[in-house]
Design a protein around this motif. Structure first.
Motif, PDB file in Angstrom:
ATOM      1  N   ARG A   6      17.054  71.459  46.946  1.00 56.23           N
ATOM      2  CA  ARG A   6      17.306  70.072  47.356  1.00 56.23           C
ATOM      3  C   ARG A   6      17.394  69.969  48.880  1.00 56.23           C
ATOM      4  NH1 ARG A   6      20.917  70.342  42.860  1.00 56.23           N
ATOM      5  NH2 ARG A   6      22.688  70.642  44.277  1.00 56.23           N
ATOM      6  N   ASP A  44      22.773  61.172  42.146  1.00 54.44           N
ATOM      7  CA  ASP A  44      22.097  61.581  40.910  1.00 54.44           C
ATOM      8  C   ASP A  44      23.116  61.952  39.841  1.00 54.44           C
ATOM      9  OD1 ASP A  44      19.623  62.162  39.491  1.00 54.44           O
ATOM     10  OD2 ASP A  44      20.195  64.266  39.639  1.00 54.44           O
ATOM     11  N   MET A  45      24.162  62.675  40.220  1.00 57.76           N
ATOM     12  CA  MET A  45      25.205  63.036  39.249  1.00 57.76           C
ATOM     13  C   MET A  45      25.915  61.788  38.725  1.00 57.76           C
ATOM     14  SD  MET A  45      27.009  66.569  40.602  1.00 57.76           S
ATOM     15  CE  MET A  45      27.478  65.938  42.229  1.00 57.76           C
ATOM     16  N   HIS A  76      22.346  64.079  45.802  1.00 63.17           N
ATOM     17  CA  HIS A  76      22.899  64.799  44.642  1.00 63.17           C
ATOM     18  C   HIS A  76      24.107  64.068  44.072  1.00 63.17           C
ATOM     19  CE1 HIS A  76      23.377  67.992  41.850  1.00 63.17           C
ATOM     20  NE2 HIS A  76      24.538  68.402  42.355  1.00 63.17           N
ATOM     21  N   SER A  86      20.445  70.310  39.404  1.00 63.70           N
ATOM     22  CA  SER A  86      20.027  68.951  39.073  1.00 63.70           C
ATOM     23  C   SER A  86      19.467  68.892  37.666  1.00 63.70           C
ATOM     24  CB  SER A  86      18.968  68.460  40.070  1.00 63.70           C
ATOM     25  OG  SER A  86      19.468  68.483  41.384  1.00 63.70           O
ATOM     26  N   ARG A  87      19.352  67.691  37.145  1.00 60.14           N
ATOM     27  CA  ARG A  87      18.795  67.522  35.803  1.00 60.14           C
ATOM     28  C   ARG A  87      17.361  68.016  35.714  1.00 60.14           C
ATOM     29  NH1 ARG A  87      21.665  63.589  32.803  1.00 60.14           N
ATOM     30  NH2 ARG A  87      20.128  63.897  31.160  1.00 60.14           N
TER      31      ARG A  87
END
Length: 274
Positions: free
Chosen positions: A209, A189-190, A186, A200-201
């Motif tokens: 997750r 990803d951010m 995560h 999340s997107r």
């Protein structure tokens, strides 16, 4: 009359003389068809022999390396190799390279850290041939303390969190590899996609997750942060915030996973109880 007969005879003669021509044409056509079939068969054999392979990535001199091989080919094409990291959601390409070859190989190199990640290679050429290697878990450099899967900043966050818990009468949290993976993914990803959210997107919550890593839990929580340069700074910021502090000092939680990404820096804490 004779002329007419002769004319008829000549017509007949011409007809008779023209009879072998179709036979020759048929023979020629048959030969052409056989030649075309033979050429098609040879082309099919060549296509079957020509193949593209992706070799399993490995660590060499502190980098992850993956190789694509093209062999048995009679033509030239652009051969491409991609190094991918397996992740929740779409796998990401960390390095790629290409070159025009007939038969040969090309290698791509990607940097890596001490945190183990699962890598695999994909090979493809401009003629549409593809190959994919098996995935393998790799890391570079010296593993950090705390089970070998966490970086030094991540381990420091766990240590400082457990110190605060001890001062408030809670048992220490176990740094779990699966929770660490969920948190690390995560944070990455951010950082990569430029957002800051518990969602999340792709719409996944922190619970989903965590479940995606195979960790089964009864209850869970998550803290995120961005911009704090050190483990001490981010732990202090979380402890100064009532909501984040409640997660950190929740005595019902038994396990923790911490993910840190240098871009931001971006931090994630995942908590859970079984």
């Amino acid at each position: 009359m004779r002329r007419e007969l002769q004319a008829v005879a000549c017509v007949g003669c011409l007809t008779a003389l023209s009879l072998p021509a179709p036979a020759a044409s048929a023979q020629q056509t048959s030969h052409q068809q056989a030649t075309a079939q033979q050429a098609t068969a040879q082309e099919a054999t060549a296509q079957q022999a020509c193949r593209v392979l992706a070799l399993t990535p490995s660590v060499v001199r502190g980098t992850v390396r993956a190789t694509a091989v093209r062999s048995g080919c009679a033509d030239q094409a652009r051969l491409r190799v991609r190094i991918k990291v397996a992740a929740a959601g779409p796998d990401r390409v960390v390095k790629s390279g290409s070159q025009i070859v007939g038969n040969g190989r090309i290698t791509a190199k990607a940097s890596c850290g001490s945190t183990p990640r699962r890598y695999y290679a994909v090979a493809l050429d401009s003629q549409g041939r593809t190959g994919q290697s098996r995935s393998v878990k790799l890391s570079c450099g010296r593993p950090a303390a705390g089970g070998g899967f966490a970086s030094a900043p991540e381990t420091a966050v766990v240590t400082l969190t457990n110190r605060a818990r001890a001062q408030n009468g809670c048992r220490p949290l176990v740094h779990d590899a699966k929770l660490h993976l969920a948190a690390e993914r995560h944070s990455a990803d951010m950082a990569r996609n430029g957002y800051f959210s518990h969602t999340s997107r792709d719409g996944r919550t922190f619970g989903r997750r965590i479940q995606a890593t195979g960790f089964a839990f009864r209850s869970a929580g998550e803290n995120i942060a961005k911009g704090q340069p050190t483990a001490a700074a981010v732990v202090k910021a979380w402890l100064d915030s009532p909501g984040h502090r409640a997660n950190m000092l929740n005595c019902a939680f038994t396990h923790i996973g911490v993910g840190h990404n240098a871009k931001g820096p971006t931090w994630t804490q995942d908590f859970a109880s079984r």
